[in-house]
Motif scaffolding. Structure first.
Motif, PDB file in Angstrom:
ATOM      1  N   HIS A   1     -15.781  39.308  18.433  1.00  0.00           N
ATOM      2  CA  HIS A   1     -16.504  39.418  20.005  1.00  0.00           C
ATOM      3  C   HIS A   1     -16.469  41.047  21.123  1.00  0.00           C
ATOM      4  N   ARG A   2     -17.883  40.813  22.114  1.00  0.00           N
ATOM      5  CA  ARG A   2     -17.182  42.366  23.203  1.00  0.00           C
ATOM      6  C   ARG A   2     -16.261  42.249  23.098  1.00  0.00           C
ATOM      7  N   SER A   3     -15.768  43.120  23.548  1.00  0.00           N
ATOM      8  CA  SER A   3     -14.737  43.623  25.056  1.00  0.00           C
ATOM      9  C   SER A   3     -14.217  43.187  25.924  1.00  0.00           C
ATOM     10  N   ASP A   4     -16.140  43.944  26.577  1.00  0.00           N
ATOM     11  CA  ASP A   4     -16.828  43.842  27.738  1.00  0.00           C
ATOM     12  C   ASP A   4     -17.648  42.880  28.126  1.00  0.00           C
ATOM     13  N   ALA A   5     -17.198  42.882  29.263  1.00  0.00           N
ATOM     14  CA  ALA A   5     -18.218  41.799  29.960  1.00  0.00           C
ATOM     15  C   ALA A   5     -19.195  41.628  29.724  1.00  0.00           C
ATOM     16  N   SER A   6     -20.137  41.217  28.596  1.00  0.00           N
ATOM     17  CA  SER A   6     -21.502  41.085  28.200  1.00  0.00           C
ATOM     18  C   SER A   6     -22.044  39.800  28.387  1.00  0.00           C
ATOM     19  N   GLY A   7     -23.636  40.449  28.461  1.00  0.00           N
ATOM     20  CA  GLY A   7     -24.232  39.184  28.690  1.00  0.00           C
ATOM     21  C   GLY A   7     -25.035  38.624  27.254  1.00  0.00           C
ATOM     22  N   THR A   8     -24.490  39.566  26.215  1.00  0.00           N
ATOM     23  CA  THR A   8     -24.756  38.976  24.605  1.00  0.00           C
ATOM     24  C   THR A   8     -23.431  37.317  24.527  1.00  0.00           C
ATOM     25  N   THR A   9     -22.514  37.970  25.139  1.00  0.00           N
ATOM     26  CA  THR A   9     -21.540  37.528  24.905  1.00  0.00           C
ATOM     27  C   THR A   9     -21.845  35.532  25.976  1.00  0.00           C
ATOM     28  N   LYS A  10     -22.354  36.100  26.847  1.00  0.00           N
ATOM     29  CA  LYS A  10     -23.056  34.991  27.837  1.00  0.00           C
ATOM     30  C   LYS A  10     -23.945  34.207  27.068  1.00  0.00           C
ATOM     31  N   ASN A  11     -24.946  34.697  26.030  1.00  0.00           N
ATOM     32  CA  ASN A  11     -25.543  34.201  25.586  1.00  0.00           C
ATOM     33  C   ASN A  11     -25.158  33.019  24.237  1.00  0.00           C
ATOM     34  N   PHE A  12     -24.652  33.774  23.745  1.00  0.00           N
ATOM     35  CA  PHE A  12     -23.591  33.247  22.119  1.00  0.00           C
ATOM     36  C   PHE A  12     -23.342  31.939  22.618  1.00  0.00           C
ATOM     37  N   ALA A  13     -22.027  32.317  23.695  1.00  0.00           N
ATOM     38  CA  ALA A  13     -21.985  31.202  23.948  1.00  0.00           C
ATOM     39  C   ALA A  13     -22.024  29.886  24.821  1.00  0.00           C
ATOM     40  N   ASP A  14     -23.197  30.177  25.459  1.00  0.00           N
ATOM     41  CA  ASP A  14     -24.163  29.375  25.750  1.00  0.00           C
ATOM     42  C   ASP A  14     -24.514  28.254  24.914  1.00  0.00           C
ATOM     43  N   TYR A  15     -24.966  29.068  23.360  1.00  0.00           N
ATOM     44  CA  TYR A  15     -25.506  28.399  22.147  1.00  0.00           C
ATOM     45  C   TYR A  15     -24.693  27.506  21.659  1.00  0.00           C
ATOM     46  N   LEU A  16     -22.635  27.841  21.407  1.00  0.00           N
ATOM     47  CA  LEU A  16     -22.627  26.674  21.315  1.00  0.00           C
ATOM     48  C   LEU A  16     -21.637  25.983  21.863  1.00  0.00           C
ATOM     49  N   ASN A  17     -21.235  26.247  23.433  1.00  0.00           N
ATOM     50  CA  ASN A  17     -21.366  25.358  24.613  1.00  0.00           C
ATOM     51  C   ASN A  17     -22.141  24.140  24.614  1.00  0.00           C
ATOM     52  N   GLN A  18     -23.509  24.591  24.528  1.00  0.00           N
ATOM     53  CA  GLN A  18     -25.206  23.345  23.891  1.00  0.00           C
ATOM     54  C   GLN A  18     -24.600  22.764  23.303  1.00  0.00           C
ATOM     55  N   ASN A  19     -24.522  23.550  21.989  1.00  0.00           N
ATOM     56  CA  ASN A  19     -24.433  22.437  21.282  1.00  0.00           C
ATOM     57  C   ASN A  19     -23.587  22.005  20.379  1.00  0.00           C
ATOM     58  N   ALA A  20     -21.930  22.872  20.537  1.00  0.00           N
ATOM     59  CA  ALA A  20     -20.553  21.783  20.393  1.00  0.00           C
ATOM     60  C   ALA A  20     -19.790  22.420  21.293  1.00  0.00           C
ATOM     61  N   PRO A  21     -20.176  21.738  22.569  1.00  0.00           N
ATOM     62  CA  PRO A  21     -19.337  21.006  24.062  1.00  0.00           C
ATOM     63  C   PRO A  21     -17.769  21.461  23.328  1.00  0.00           C
ATOM     64  N   ASP A  22     -17.874  20.281  22.719  1.00  0.00           N
ATOM     65  CA  ASP A  22     -15.952  19.618  21.890  1.00  0.00           C
ATOM     66  C   ASP A  22     -15.123  20.353  21.359  1.00  0.00           C
ATOM     67  N   VAL A  23     -16.156  21.636  20.759  1.00  0.00           N
ATOM     68  CA  VAL A  23     -15.739  22.596  20.246  1.00  0.00           C
ATOM     69  C   VAL A  23     -15.389  23.844  21.279  1.00  0.00           C
ATOM     70  N   TRP A  24     -16.857  24.283  21.401  1.00  0.00           N
ATOM     71  CA  TRP A  24     -16.523  25.438  22.415  1.00  0.00           C
ATOM     72  C   TRP A  24     -16.568  24.691  23.950  1.00  0.00           C
ATOM     73  N   THR A  25     -15.411  24.521  24.316  1.00  0.00           N
ATOM     74  CA  THR A  25     -14.922  23.726  25.349  1.00  0.00           C
ATOM     75  C   THR A  25     -14.724  24.637  26.903  1.00  0.00           C
ATOM     76  N   GLU A  26     -14.837  26.091  26.705  1.00  0.00           N
ATOM     77  CA  GLU A  26     -15.327  27.263  27.904  1.00  0.00           C
ATOM     78  C   GLU A  26     -16.841  26.980  28.546  1.00  0.00           C
ATOM     79  N   LYS A  27     -16.547  27.335  29.855  1.00  0.00           N
ATOM     80  CA  LYS A  27     -18.188  27.626  30.242  1.00  0.00           C
ATOM     81  C   LYS A  27     -18.342  28.898  30.313  1.00  0.00           C
ATOM     82  N   PRO A  28     -20.006  28.844  29.537  1.00  0.00           N
ATOM     83  CA  PRO A  28     -20.239  30.465  28.648  1.00  0.00           C
ATOM     84  C   PRO A  28     -20.296  31.248  30.141  1.00  0.00           C
ATOM     85  N   ALA A  29     -19.721  32.843  29.783  1.00  0.00           N
ATOM     86  CA  ALA A  29     -19.226  33.936  30.212  1.00  0.00           C
ATOM     87  C   ALA A  29     -19.614  35.199  29.687  1.00  0.00           C
ATOM     88  N   ASP A  30     -19.593  36.077  30.999  1.00  0.00           N
ATOM     89  CA  ASP A  30     -19.505  37.338  30.051  1.00  0.00           C
ATOM     90  C   ASP A  30     -18.315  37.192  29.073  1.00  0.00           C
TER      91      ASP A  30
END
Length: 368
Positions: free
Chosen positions: A186-215
């Motif tokens: 994963h990205r070690s720096d504050a990354s919008g790519t991370t936030k977008n990837f996490a947003d996809y996971l959170n929208q589609n698998a919120p029971d597994v990816w429970t953290e709010k999307p962030a950089d």
């Protein structure tokens, strides 16, 4: 054409000295398209334009900088692809004329002040780059890999740790998955790519990816790498690896097909753009702030939901009118049909749609 190797910008607070290298030095040396129609019109502009931010835009910014400098020989464009978070911090602190960011400004950031902007004015988010995010892999004996959102969320959150886990096997019945540890990068720096990837996971698998999307990547496991290049290098040079990166940098690595509806879909610029076209603007912002609220829950297999919209964050009104003029001219070029075409040829991103282009033109035209 001029490319200065390093430009140093003094900024306040946490950013005291930020080294800025030119587009060419940071991401290679692709030039803009050779035809005159693919370069901006010549002008009497002069000066240095400094941008900091998303590494996803690296190839595009190299191409745009080259094209703009070719037509404006007295201008030097420097873009430092140090990450979306670093870009927003530099811009807010007054150390850059614009930020490149895969995340739009947050409400908290908008509520503050901007060092580059005229007092009592704000910044605006302008979409300049639309691209799929590729889930890249390098796994012994595996050429093709299908994954759904829940399984991806399990892998990157550390809940699924072996390549022959039953959840992965069920999606890849014909693959010879090794009995080996998953090395997720994963990205070690504050990354919008991370936030977008996490947003996809959170929208589609919120029971597994429970953290709010962030950089910032929210889980402690896995391997961190700096920037897009760092993730790609780690996956390329490691064993039994998986990571995520702007699709323009996937190269010859394996790329996951993600489940959309009842089919597994590979990325394409067109499939990513289809998701953006059907997503609304974020509500409650200024008329020329074009932050997009991406809807990633599509079941349409012609769409690819792991997509990022990368922005140029600029002032409504600049403290220095000369910087405003230069930034406005540059953004007019990179969002023009010619600029978008030049970037698409080099980076494989999706050009702005006709409808979004009109809104962007109005937003850029409002910059002073």
């Amino acid at each position: 054409m001029k490319f200065s190797s390093v430009a140093r910008v003094s900024v306040v607070a946490a950013i005291t000295a930020l080294a800025l290298t030119s587009c060419a030095a940071n991401e290679g040396s692709p030039s803009a398209s050779g035809s005159a129609s693919d370069s901006p019109a010549a002008s009497n502009l002069s000066g240095e334009l400094v941008g900091v931010g998303a590494s996803s835009q690296g190839t595009a910014q190299t191409t745009w900088g080259a094209g703009f400098q070719t037509a404006n020989e007295k201008v030097t464009v420097n873009y430092d692809p140090s990450g979306s978070g670093a870009g927003r911090k530099a811009f807010i602190a007054g150390g850059a004329a614009f930020a490149g960011s895969d995340s739009a400004l947050s409400d908290e950031e908008l509520a503050g002040s901007f060092g580059t902007c005229k007092a009592d004015t704000k910044a605006i988010d302008i979409p300049v780059y639309i691209s799929p995010i590729a889930v890249i892999f390098n796994v012994d004996g595996v050429k093709d890999l299908n994954l759904d959102a829940a399984t991806l969320a399990g892998i990157f959150s550390g809940k699924i740790t072996q390549w022959n886990d039953p959840a992965i096997v069920a999606l890849n019945k014909d693959a010879k998955l090794p009995d080996a540890k998953i090395n997720a990068v994963h990205r070690s720096d504050a990354s919008g790519t991370t936030k977008n990837f996490a947003d996809y996971l959170n929208q589609n698998a919120p029971d597994v990816w429970t953290e709010k999307p962030a950089d910032d990547f929210p889980y402690t496991g896995g391997e961190g790498a700096q920037g897009t290049s760092g993730v790609v290098d780690a996956v390329t040079n490691g064993t039994n690896m998986i990571g995520y990166a702007d699709a323009s940098r996937a190269g010859k690595l394996g790329v996951v097909k993600v489940k959309v509806g009842d089919k597994f879909v590979g990325y394409s610029a067109e499939a990513a753009a289809a998701v953006v076209a059907e997503s609304p603007l974020v509500e409650g912002r200024g008329a020329n702030d074009l932050a997009i609220k991406l809807d990633r829950k599509t079941t349409d297999a012609t769409h690819y939901p792991i997509v990022l919209v990368s922005y140029a964050i600029a002032c409504e009104t600049y403290k220095d009118p000369a910087q405003g003029t230069l930034t406005k001219a540059y953004l007019e070029y990179i969002t023009s049909e010619a600029g978008q075409k030049a970037a698409a040829e080099k980076a494989g991103n999706a050009p702005l749609s006709a409808d979004l282009s009109k809104k962007v033109a109005t937003a850029v035209g409002s910059i002073k």
